[in-house]
Every structure is written in C-alpha cells, then in structure tokens.
Design an enzyme around this catalytic site. Structure first.
Site, PDB file in Angstrom:
ATOM      1  N   MET A  69     -42.870 -90.795  -5.155  1.00 52.20           N
ATOM      2  CA  MET A  69     -42.106 -90.262  -3.888  1.00 52.20           C
ATOM      3  C   MET A  69     -40.768 -89.788  -4.254  1.00 52.20           C
ATOM      4  O   MET A  69     -40.647 -89.476  -5.234  1.00 52.20           O
ATOM      5  CB  MET A  69     -42.629 -91.170  -2.690  1.00 52.20           C
ATOM      6  CG  MET A  69     -43.960 -91.729  -2.481  1.00 52.20           C
ATOM      7  SD  MET A  69     -45.085 -90.631  -1.844  1.00 52.20           S
ATOM      8  CE  MET A  69     -44.995 -90.742  -0.189  1.00 52.20           C
ATOM      9  N   CYS A  70     -39.913 -89.980  -3.165  1.00 48.30           N
ATOM     10  CA  CYS A  70     -38.560 -89.609  -3.174  1.00 48.30           C
ATOM     11  C   CYS A  70     -37.844 -90.615  -2.377  1.00 48.30           C
ATOM     12  O   CYS A  70     -38.303 -91.306  -1.652  1.00 48.30           O
ATOM     13  CB  CYS A  70     -38.510 -88.129  -2.747  1.00 48.30           C
ATOM     14  SG  CYS A  70     -39.793 -87.203  -3.344  1.00 48.30           S
ATOM     15  N   GLU A  71     -36.630 -90.533  -2.375  1.00 46.77           N
ATOM     16  CA  GLU A  71     -35.681 -91.093  -1.491  1.00 46.77           C
ATOM     17  C   GLU A  71     -34.949 -90.062  -0.919  1.00 46.77           C
ATOM     18  O   GLU A  71     -34.355 -89.274  -1.396  1.00 46.77           O
ATOM     19  CB  GLU A  71     -34.914 -92.478  -2.095  1.00 46.77           C
ATOM     20  CG  GLU A  71     -36.046 -93.517  -2.438  1.00 46.77           C
ATOM     21  CD  GLU A  71     -35.432 -94.952  -2.541  1.00 46.77           C
ATOM     22  OE1 GLU A  71     -34.654 -95.106  -1.765  1.00 46.77           O
ATOM     23  OE2 GLU A  71     -36.019 -95.734  -3.227  1.00 46.77           O
TER      24      GLU A  71
END
Lengths: 254, 254
Positions: A1-3
C-alpha cells in the site's frame, strides 16, 4: 500500500522532522519504495516535489529534508504501487485547479471495480485507481458547485461523503487540501496529533532523531500532523475510526 | 520582462548547462530576480521546480543545476514581474491537465486590455496576464477539440494562431508543450539552436563555463534549445522573426 503524511498549521511551519521519519519508510524501515511526493502551499500557490525513486535514496528528497520550506498546509505520500506501474505520472500527490484554486490529494489504499468512475471534466494522466478517484471527486464537486462557494466547509464535507462512496469499492484513506483546509478521511488507518504549548520533545520511530519543539516554536503555534502510522513513539496520537473524517484549518479541527 | 528557456530532444537529455546560464540572469547578469521555474517531462508525467526567490541565489535552483534530470521536453522561465506581485502562484511555468495530458506554458512579454479574456473552464490561480492568457488558450483549444485528437500538430498550430491574437494586445513570446511537442512562438525576441553530430564546444555568455558536447552525447543525439537571448557566444543561434512560430518534436522542427 502507501503511507500518507499531512500537516495543518496556524503559522508557516516546516515539516522536515516528520518528513525525515516518513522518508525512511520509503525503502528502509518500510517497503514503500515506488516513489514519493510532497506538496507545500504558499499563499494561493503550491509546489510539489516528486520522484519515482525510493524516498530513502532520492536526491530530491534529501533536499526537501534539509531545506526548511515553511507552509501552513502540506500533503505528502510514499508509494508502494499496486494499481499502475512505477513512474512519475503515477506518483502522488496529485493537484488540479478548480475555480482558480489548487486542490491537492493523496490516497492510501486500493479500489476494485473503479472502472465505472467516468469523470468528464478532469481526466487522469497516469493509470492509478487513486488519480481516477481524485478526478471523479473533483468532477462531482464541480457539478454540485459550479462556482466557488464563499464557505468551503460544505465542499469538504461533500468530498468526505464522496470518499465514503469510494470506500464501498475498497480501502480509501485520503488527504485533500485547498491550501487552507486539510481534510483527513479514514478508511482503515490514519492517525493525527496536534502539537501546541506547552511544547515538548518528540522522538522519531524510523530514524535516530529527537526534536525539542520548545526551541522551534512560539507559544501561539498550533501544528497538526496526520500520518498513516504514528511517526513518534513518545507522544499520544489520535487513532481515527473507520469511516471517520476530520477537517483541519490552521492546525485545529473545525 | 522575463526570459524563456525550452528544450526539445530525441533522447532524455539534461539541461544543466543551459540552465546554469539562465540562472545567472535571475539577479546576477540579468535583472530577472522575481522568481523562476522549470518543468521537466518524464513520460506522460512532469515535475516542476519553482521558487519566488531570485534564481541566482535559490537553494532549489542550485539542486536543479547540480542534479542532472534527463528529459526530452523542458520549459523554464525566469521572471521580472510586471503584472502581478512576486509570489509562488505568479511564477511560471504553469501546467494544466487537458484530455489527461499535462500542458505546460511560459510567457515572456506584457499584455494590455487582457480583461476581456474570460476563460470558463480553466481559471487563473494567480493574477498575472500570463496565466490568464494560458487559461484562455486552453479554453479555446478545449472548445475546438473536446476530445484529444490523434494528431497533435493541428492543435499546436491552432495554439500559435491564438498566440497571434494575443500579440494584438502586446508582447507575447510563448513556449507551450505537452511533453512530446514544444511550440515556440515569437513576438519580438526568441532564438533557437539545434545541436547534433558533429558536436563541438559551447561557451556560456553568463557564466564561466564551457562544455564539450562531444563528451556528453552520442552521434545520434539531436537537442534543440530555445531561449529569449542566445546563451552561448561561440555558436550560431537562429533568431526568430516577429510573428513566427516553430513546432519542435524530438529536437527537430516539424
């Protein structure tokens, strides 16, 4: 995913400390090595630094970390790609002009069945689910508000409603800003902290760095930082509930 | 006024040498100290570095000068403000999305009676004549071409026609790019040079810097640089005629 990383402050503030922590997660303490970006508002204008290189080694990230750009509204993102290949046009944040204002957005999560989102007005440049969702949100806002309303709060509440619709398609944590407001929408993972007087020390989780905010601030400063996961381990972060949103202006929820 | 710099190349090429010359004109060898900006295309994406600080002292300009970002299409600008105050939102280049493509623009000159330009679709964020003219050009293109045509050459020729209409309102030198094409429109002052094999040495006018392009290139490279005033004093630059335009793709006029 991402942050995700966001900031809302009542005085122009640099985000070097928090950004230093986030950068480590881009290929060092975290797996988010598929690019990074950060948008700073300064007045009505904004500027974005982005790179498809991992943030922990990017030359441009080093500059941003070392050079204190001061802003009241910041949105940043480190990417671990799922939809869309690793390239500049798929790198967050995304910015589009609406009513002569720069609107900036970053997304953490992943959508399914998003092909039915068919924005007419704004079109994605890259091929991520994230940018398509952003174009759709802006299209819906533009249809509902053909002219800029004098009060932007209802616009952001409407954006939060649109985000809720997108959450039916998957994980959709979002930061959205016009430079004055910063909207944080939680799907499953988003935290925030407000720092104000009396200021204390903060210790990064991802890098060997402690800052004493007493030395960096004045007693009137109010600074809220929003992040996917807490960036410090000696402070108490608010964990947002699934489906919750918070709208910030000048560092405080409104 | 301002100075423009553009590049069109058939292989990703860095613009450090030319940019080094231009930067000096931003407060050192030239009076254009009211900000600067540069946009690099990489694939369909682009990234812009800009600053309202003078380019000759800007920390971010130092990074761009030292860090060789390679691109086939670049637009840059240093500003000496006339219409609109010195601030980030008034700093060129300007970029807007059209049909899912990033369109980038910079202007040198000054318009009068431009208040009758009333774009509906795109709205300026700042208050320069330049950005208003850009929004108007994009609006007119969008009206004529609601969908992206497969051949972009007619679109750029139409943009050059629109620029000619603007020249009736004052000085209007323009660079416009979609990342593949770079359009140069001359109102009163614009030069270009194409470098290809056999490559030689080039000596900057504004800085004590000589580069031997033989060492920096391969025999197939073709690189065109467009600038308000020639940047080197030992090469022969084409001076464009008033009212003339040239459309470049991969380093060559098309």
């Amino acid at each position: 995913m991402c942050e995700l990383l966001g900031m809302s402050a009542n005085v122009p503030t640099d985000i070097c400390f928090s950004f230093s922590g986030l950068l480590e997660r881009g290929g060092n303490t975290g797996p988010h090595k598929d690019g990074w970006g950060i948008t700073f508002y300064e007045g009505k204008g904004c500027r974005t630094f982005k790179d498809s290189e991992p943030s922990c080694t990017s030359e441009i990230a080093k500059l941003v970390k070392a050079y204190p750009i001061k802003s009241c509204s910041v949105i940043s993102h480190i990417r671990q790609g799922n939809r869309g290949r690793v390239c500049l046009e798929n790198t967050h944040p995304f910015t589009r002009e609406l009513w002569g204002r720069e609107i900036t957005y970053a997304h953490n999560g992943q959508l399914s069945n998003y092909q039915d989102l068919k924005p007419e007005f704004y079109k994605p440049v890259g091929n991520t689910d994230s940018e398509l969702a952003f174009c759709w949100i802006l299209d819906e806002i533009r249809k509902k508000y053909p002219k800029k309303p004098s009060d932007m709060k209802p616009v952001f509440r409407f954006a939060a409603k649109l985000a809720k619709q997108l959450q039916a398609k998957g994980v959709f944590n979002m930061l959205l800003s016009d430079g004055i407001y910063v909207l944080a929408v939680c799907s499953n993972n988003l935290h925030w902290i407000t720092r104000k007087a009396p200021f204390g020390e903060a210790r990064l989780i991802d890098a060997d760095l402690i800052v004493d905010f007493k030395k960096e601030t004045t007693p009137d400063d109010i600074v809220t930082v929003i992040a996917t996961r807490p960036l410090t381990d000696n402070e108490s972060w608010h964990k947002m509930e699934a489906g919750e949103f918070v709208l910030f202006k000048l560092g405080v929820p409104v």
